[in-house]
Write a protein that holds these residues in place. Sequence first.
Motif, mmCIF file in Angstrom:
data_model
loop_
_atom_site.group_PDB
_atom_site.id
_atom_site.type_symbol
_atom_site.label_atom_id
_atom_site.label_comp_id
_atom_site.label_asym_id
_atom_site.label_seq_id
_atom_site.Cartn_x
_atom_site.Cartn_y
_atom_site.Cartn_z
ATOM 1 N N GLU A 56 0.824 -1.210 0.000
ATOM 2 C CA GLU A 56 0.000 0.000 0.000
ATOM 3 C C GLU A 56 0.857 1.259 0.000
ATOM 4 O OE1 GLU A 56 -3.197 0.175 -0.500
ATOM 5 O OE2 GLU A 56 -3.463 -1.984 -0.477
ATOM 6 N N LEU A 57 1.926 1.257 0.784
ATOM 7 C CA LEU A 57 2.806 2.419 0.852
ATOM 8 C C LEU A 57 3.432 2.686 -0.514
ATOM 9 C CD1 LEU A 57 5.279 3.193 3.701
ATOM 10 C CD2 LEU A 57 5.920 3.540 1.338
ATOM 11 N N GLY A 58 3.903 1.647 -1.176
ATOM 12 C CA GLY A 58 4.487 1.812 -2.509
ATOM 13 C C GLY A 58 3.495 2.370 -3.503
ATOM 14 N N ASN A 59 2.276 1.852 -3.483
ATOM 15 C CA ASN A 59 1.232 2.353 -4.380
ATOM 16 C C ASN A 59 0.896 3.807 -4.089
ATOM 17 O OD1 ASN A 59 0.924 -0.046 -5.779
ATOM 18 N ND2 ASN A 59 -0.712 -0.783 -4.461
ATOM 19 N N TYR A 60 0.805 4.151 -2.817
ATOM 20 C CA TYR A 60 0.460 5.506 -2.425
ATOM 21 C C TYR A 60 1.563 6.487 -2.846
ATOM 22 C CZ TYR A 60 -1.474 9.263 0.435
ATOM 23 O OH TYR A 60 -2.023 10.451 0.869
ATOM 24 N N ALA A 61 2.815 6.113 -2.614
ATOM 25 C CA ALA A 61 3.945 6.972 -3.002
ATOM 26 C C ALA A 61 3.981 7.164 -4.521
ATOM 27 C CB ALA A 61 5.256 6.397 -2.497
ATOM 28 N N LEU A 62 3.703 6.115 -5.265
ATOM 29 C CA LEU A 62 3.684 6.226 -6.720
ATOM 30 C C LEU A 62 2.542 7.135 -7.166
ATOM 31 C CD1 LEU A 62 4.873 5.440 -9.421
ATOM 32 C CD2 LEU A 62 3.426 3.399 -9.391
#
Length: 75
Positions: A56-62
């Motif tokens: 989720e963090l990776g998706n949000y940062a992207l």
Amino acid sequence: MSELRLHRELYLASAIDQAVGLYATHAEITRGDEGDHVVLRIASARPGRAQRVARELGNYALGLTIQARKTGAAQ
């Protein structure tokens, strides 16, 4: 523990910082730098949570990076 490697050419530092701030309430997140990557190590006592938070963090940062680049706010 999960490890998330975010390449500096793809992710804005400000987007990573914002995502880490948001998800830090859900897991323990430590940040490191390795060459062209920001490396996030994510740990949680709850089974499976670290991996879910990492995704989720990776998706949000992207998403934040894409939004900033579309609006011209990329730093």
